[in-house]
Design a protein around this motif. Structure first.
Motif, PDB file in Angstrom:
ATOM      1  N   ARG A 112      81.259  56.141  52.776  1.00 40.28           N
ATOM      2  CA  ARG A 112      81.635  55.354  53.951  1.00 40.28           C
ATOM      3  C   ARG A 112      81.246  56.161  55.178  1.00 40.28           C
ATOM      4  NH1 ARG A 112      87.578  53.319  53.756  1.00 40.28           N
ATOM      5  NH2 ARG A 112      86.670  52.424  51.882  1.00 40.28           N
ATOM      6  N   PHE A 126      78.755  52.365  50.722  1.00 43.22           N
ATOM      7  CA  PHE A 126      78.129  52.232  49.416  1.00 43.22           C
ATOM      8  C   PHE A 126      79.202  52.568  48.395  1.00 43.22           C
ATOM      9  CE2 PHE A 126      75.973  53.749  45.627  1.00 43.22           C
ATOM     10  CZ  PHE A 126      75.008  52.766  45.443  1.00 43.22           C
ATOM     11  N   GLU A 129      82.145  47.173  44.422  1.00 41.48           N
ATOM     12  CA  GLU A 129      82.745  46.025  45.091  1.00 41.48           C
ATOM     13  C   GLU A 129      84.154  45.753  44.595  1.00 41.48           C
ATOM     14  OE1 GLU A 129      80.446  42.574  46.554  1.00 41.48           O
ATOM     15  OE2 GLU A 129      79.091  43.171  44.948  1.00 41.48           O
ATOM     16  N   THR A 148      77.271  48.977  45.520  1.00 38.75           N
ATOM     17  CA  THR A 148      76.547  48.069  46.387  1.00 38.75           C
ATOM     18  C   THR A 148      76.591  48.584  47.820  1.00 38.75           C
ATOM     19  OG1 THR A 148      78.524  46.720  46.739  1.00 38.75           O
ATOM     20  CG2 THR A 148      77.063  46.074  44.940  1.00 38.75           C
ATOM     21  N   GLY A 150      76.669  47.876  51.915  1.00 38.84           N
ATOM     22  CA  GLY A 150      77.186  46.854  52.808  1.00 38.84           C
ATOM     23  C   GLY A 150      77.729  47.452  54.089  1.00 38.84           C
ATOM     24  N   ARG A 166      84.354  43.073  54.968  1.00 38.40           N
ATOM     25  CA  ARG A 166      83.262  43.748  54.283  1.00 38.40           C
ATOM     26  C   ARG A 166      82.177  42.748  53.932  1.00 38.40           C
ATOM     27  NH1 ARG A 166      82.716  47.941  49.289  1.00 38.40           N
ATOM     28  NH2 ARG A 166      80.679  47.241  48.608  1.00 38.40           N
ATOM     29  N   SER A 168      78.582  42.590  51.935  1.00 37.87           N
ATOM     30  CA  SER A 168      77.773  43.327  50.970  1.00 37.87           C
ATOM     31  C   SER A 168      76.452  42.614  50.759  1.00 37.87           C
ATOM     32  CB  SER A 168      78.524  43.455  49.644  1.00 37.87           C
ATOM     33  OG  SER A 168      77.694  44.030  48.660  1.00 37.87           O
ATOM     34  N   SER A 170      75.087  42.154  48.048  1.00 37.03           N
ATOM     35  CA  SER A 170      75.013  41.698  46.650  1.00 37.03           C
ATOM     36  C   SER A 170      74.582  40.235  46.440  1.00 37.03           C
ATOM     37  CB  SER A 170      76.324  41.947  45.941  1.00 37.03           C
ATOM     38  OG  SER A 170      77.395  41.487  46.645  1.00 37.03           O
ATOM     39  N   SER A 172      78.079  39.306  49.005  1.00 39.13           N
ATOM     40  CA  SER A 172      79.481  38.937  48.907  1.00 39.13           C
ATOM     41  C   SER A 172      80.153  39.220  50.242  1.00 39.13           C
ATOM     42  CB  SER A 172      80.188  39.708  47.779  1.00 39.13           C
ATOM     43  OG  SER A 172      80.243  41.092  48.094  1.00 39.13           O
ATOM     44  N   TYR A 196      87.915  36.917  48.873  1.00 39.73           N
ATOM     45  CA  TYR A 196      86.510  37.216  48.699  1.00 39.73           C
ATOM     46  C   TYR A 196      85.741  35.987  48.233  1.00 39.73           C
ATOM     47  CZ  TYR A 196      87.588  37.495  43.676  1.00 39.73           C
ATOM     48  OH  TYR A 196      87.990  37.201  42.394  1.00 39.73           O
ATOM     49  N   LYS A 198      82.003  35.504  46.217  1.00 38.92           N
ATOM     50  CA  LYS A 198      80.877  36.168  45.573  1.00 38.92           C
ATOM     51  C   LYS A 198      80.241  35.200  44.588  1.00 38.92           C
ATOM     52  CE  LYS A 198      79.641  40.214  42.782  1.00 38.92           C
ATOM     53  NZ  LYS A 198      80.131  41.407  42.060  1.00 38.92           N
TER      54      LYS A 198
END
Length: 323
Positions: A112, A126, A129, A148, A150, A166, A168, A170, A172, A196, A198
């Motif tokens: 982070r 990184f 998730e 991942t 983000g 957040r 990402s 991916s 998400s 979330y 995704k």
């Protein structure tokens, strides 16, 4: 049933927004965390330092100026709340031996980073998730390598409350609200609500923790979590009870117990777990090793028999943190 599940997820989303707005309006500037005096990333070298110290300081200087090192033994996502850590990198190397299975060699990097010339609320991340607070107690090696990239943005970031978004690649998106309430000097409660989306799926995770300091060397934590996904019936639940014991300044133990389960298509406790984790700081404050034996009793369906599975994890961890 699917309609009710979606209503439940959307209701959780609205609840997070409303509670966050109320918390934001009630928080005063006194709740904000003011960092202590900053220190240089490249500290003064002593005669005892060698190439390992020089390399560590050099790598650290890439992403932080200045830096402050911490020696928290059982580091988890909670210690980065309230603006404590602007940048952190955790590099873990695990060897896992399971009963009647080949050893697993696992390397993970969770990072982070505070971006230069940007708001302090924005960070590049990184990490896994599905990483959450309770994952430290109930490790899931099936997803541990799925890191991942983000962005993380803190709308609210105080001692008591935080609202975090957040994004990402991916792709998400996750919105998480957390409120911490101290009952007294030794008892703290914590509520976390995450939402979330995704791969076209909506989900919500609700968590409630209680932390109790018994004395200067012992503390206990009770963690509970419920996850609801809109395309599935029922819910998944986790409960964990952990006793932390500090042996001395360089070593500590955690005695861990947990259970996981589902409510549909049948009410079932899918796993029980008991484990002991020994963690020791070695050579330098930022270098740790762990030995964590455990036994689990998994069960996939009600017709299956429950058998014990023994495992032990050996871990070497390098930890960086900047304020």
């Amino acid at each position: 049933m699917q309609l009710l599940k979606r209503i439940s997820v959307y209701f959780s989303f609205i609840s997070v927004i409303l509670v966050s707005l109320l918390s934001y309006s009630s928080l005063s500037r006194a709740d904000d965390v003011t960092p202590k005096a900053r220190q240089n990333c490249l500290r003064q070298m002593s005669h005892d330092d060698n190439h390992l110290d020089t390399t560590h300081s050099y790598i650290t200087s890439w992403f932080c100026e200045p830096a402050s090192w911490v020696d928290d033994f059982f580091t988890d996502e909670r210690i980065y709340e309230g603006g404590r850590a602007a940048t952190k990198i955790r590099w873990r190397n695990d060897v896992v031996f399971r009963e009647k299975a080949s050893p697993d060699f696992i390397t993970t990097i969770n990072a982070r980073l505070q971006l230069p010339n940007t708001s302090k609320r924005l960070k590049l991340v990184f990490e896994s998730e599905n990483q959450d607070d309770i994952s430290e107690t109930i490790p899931d090696t099936n997803d541990i390598n799925q890191g991942t990239l983000g962005f993380l943005y803190d709308f609210i970031d105080s001692n008591k409350a935080s609202l975090r978004l957040r994004l990402s690649f991916s792709p998400s998106i996750t919105l998480r609200y957390r409120y911490t309430h101290p009952i007294n000097e030794t008892l703290i409660t914590r509520f976390t609500q995450s939402l979330y989306r995704k791969e076209g799926i909506f989900g919500t995770i609700s968590a409630f923790d209680i932390d109790k300091a018994i004395d200067e060397k012992n503390a206990i934590r009770w963690s509970n979590q419920i996850e609801i996904v809109d395309h599935l019936d029922g819910m998944e639940w986790i409960t964990a009870l952990v006793l932390f014991h500090r042996i001395n300044e360089k070593s500590a133990l955690s005695y861990e117990s947990s259970a996981t389960g589902i409510t549909e298509p049948q009410v079932l406790t899918t796993d029980y777990r008991l484990g002991i984790r020994y963690r020791r700081n070695i050579y330098r404050k930022w270098l740790f090793y762990e030995v964590a034996p455990e036994v689990t009793w998994p069960k996939i369906s009600t017709t299956d028999d429950r058998h014990s599975i023994f495992a032990v994890t050996f871990r070497l961890e390098v930890f960086f943190e900047s304020i």
